[in-house]
Write an enzyme that holds these catalytic residues in place. Structure first.
Site, PDB file in Angstrom:
ATOM      1  CG  ASP A  16      -1.730  -1.278   1.323  1.00 33.03           C
ATOM      2  OD1 ASP A  16      -2.577  -1.486   0.449  1.00 33.03           O
ATOM      3  OD2 ASP A  16      -1.488  -2.077   2.248  1.00 33.03           O
ATOM      4  CD  GLU A 273      -1.157  -3.156  -6.824  1.00 31.99           C
ATOM      5  OE1 GLU A 273      -2.043  -3.806  -6.220  1.00 31.99           O
ATOM      6  OE2 GLU A 273      -1.346  -2.001  -7.250  1.00 31.99           O
TER       7      GLU A 273
END
Ligand code: TRH
Length: 377
Positions: A16, A273
């Protein structure tokens, strides 16, 4: 120039903050915006950006105002664009101020990256939030009709220049205490816990080619320690040799140095990610440990990416890569899958550059956000 507020809640791991910190820097550096990054766990940010100070409530780093998003958060002057990263839920005071504003900011929910088909249909959709306020869903992705992925303007030029400069590579690796052996294959390993690791390491130990496995500090170290039969924790600097495999534990490096590490390696095992995307920009073969989701929802996401990524490979090479990635994510069968993959290495290597070039022909995520903002005016 516009003002942008990016809100980031660190759920777990580094993805994040990894994505939002990269995005914030790019919006400031390449699009000239004033960017505030609100992060609720400054320590996670400092891990990626060691020159920052986790104790400061506000600091200016690389052109971005990085602020601590504390529990007693108070609403401030509204920005032109507000990004709620990964559905992190904005403070109530922020939403109330946005509703009441004469000129409401553009409110975007930046979603997780996925190659699934439905993403194109959902990208950019509005969701009414009362009193005329809209929230838009912004989906990164790998195909036209999505928001693209993060890629700084000069990234590929810098990467190619670095890879073409053996002295720069040597100096960088030496700074991490790595001396590359002659003819050795360099592999970096960043992954979640994985019971399949031992089988892979067994295969690497008897592989005809020498491998140097570089493991930044992280969640996979427990499995590594178990395979080695070591009693204590593995600290940065730890080294071991088993057959043709040399292992070395590295510190968790800054985000920019992690890029360089990926550029140095012949093969990168990455996860989540952001490291996944950076390994694609490295132009080298990669292995993805996808973030595991409840009820196995991640398998569809993995297959959706593979359906795109494998296009253009010969059927045999595509099948070997598919099996390797599935074995790694299943935590079983890595030894056989690794051996089956070996003959396809040259094809994979060429393919990795092609994929990189094809992805780079699309607008990057920051440019897509900029365009969305311009069109909203
Ligand atoms: O840390 P992650 O597993 O993050 C994950 C994913 O984003 C996942 O989708 C999300 O749901 C979950 O978090 C909450 O993996 P990711 O995304 O690769 O982020 C790691 C970041 O750490 C990335 O920005 C690269 C950086 N990094 C360094 O800066 N230095 C290092 O030494 C290493 C190994 C990584």
């Amino acid at each position: 120039m516009a003002s942008w507020d990016i809100f980031c809640s660190v759920v777990d791991n580094y993805g994040d903050i990894g994505v939002t910190w990269r995005l914030a820097r790019q919006l400031a550096a390449e699009h000239g915006h004033h960017v505030r990054l609100w992060v609720d766990e400054p320590a996670a940010f400092v891990a990626l950006c060691p020159q920052a100070d986790a104790r400061l409530k506000r600091q200016q780093v690389a052109g971005v105002e990085v602020c601590h998003w504390a529990a007693d958060w108070q609403s401030e002057a509204l920005a032109d664009v507000v990004i709620e990263a990964f559905g992190c839920t904005l403070p109530e005071a922020q939403v109330a101020a946005m509703r009441a504003a004469a000129r409401q900011p553009l409110w975007l929910n930046l979603e997780y990256l996925s190659a699934e088909d439905w993403v194109v249909g959902c990208h950019g959709l509005p969701s009414p939030q009362g009193q005329g306020l809209q929230k838009y869903f912004f989906f990164p992705g790998f195909v036209a009709g999505t928001g693209g992925v993060l890629r700084e303007r000069e990234l590929l030029a810098r990467r190619r220049a670095f890879q073409a400069d053996p002295a720069a590579r040597r100096v960088f690796l030496a700074g991490l205490g790595i001396t590359v052996q002659d003819q050795a294959r360099l592999i970096s390993l960043f992954a979640y816990e994985n019971p399949g690791l031992g089988e892979w390491l067994d295969a690497l130990a008897v592989d005809p080619q020498v491998t140097q496995l570089l493991v930044p500090r992280g969640r996979i170290l427990g499995d590594l320690r178990q395979w080695l039969g070591e009693a204590g924790d593995l600290e940065p600097g730890f080294m071991a040799q088993r057959g043709n495999l040399q292992l070395q534990v590295l510190p968790f490096v800054s985000q920019d140095d992690y890029d360089r590490l990926l550029w140095c390696c012949d093969f990168n095992a990455v996860r989540g990610e952001d490291s996944f995307v950076r390994a694609q920009w490295a132009g080298r073969p990669l292995l993805w440990h996808i973030y595991p989701q409840e009820e196995g929802a991640h398998w569809e996401k993995l297959d959706a990416f593979l359906a795109l990524y494998l296009q253009g490979l010969s059927p045999a090479a595509a099948q070997a890569l598919h099996e390797l990635w599935r074995a790694w994510n299943a935590g079983a069968g890595m030894g056989a899958a690794w051996v089956a993959a070996r003959p396809h290495w040259p094809e994979w290597r060429e393919h990795a550059e092609k994929w990189c070039a094809e992805q780079a022909s699309r607008p990057d995520l920051a440019a897509a956000l900029e365009q969305f903002y311009q069109e909203s005016l």
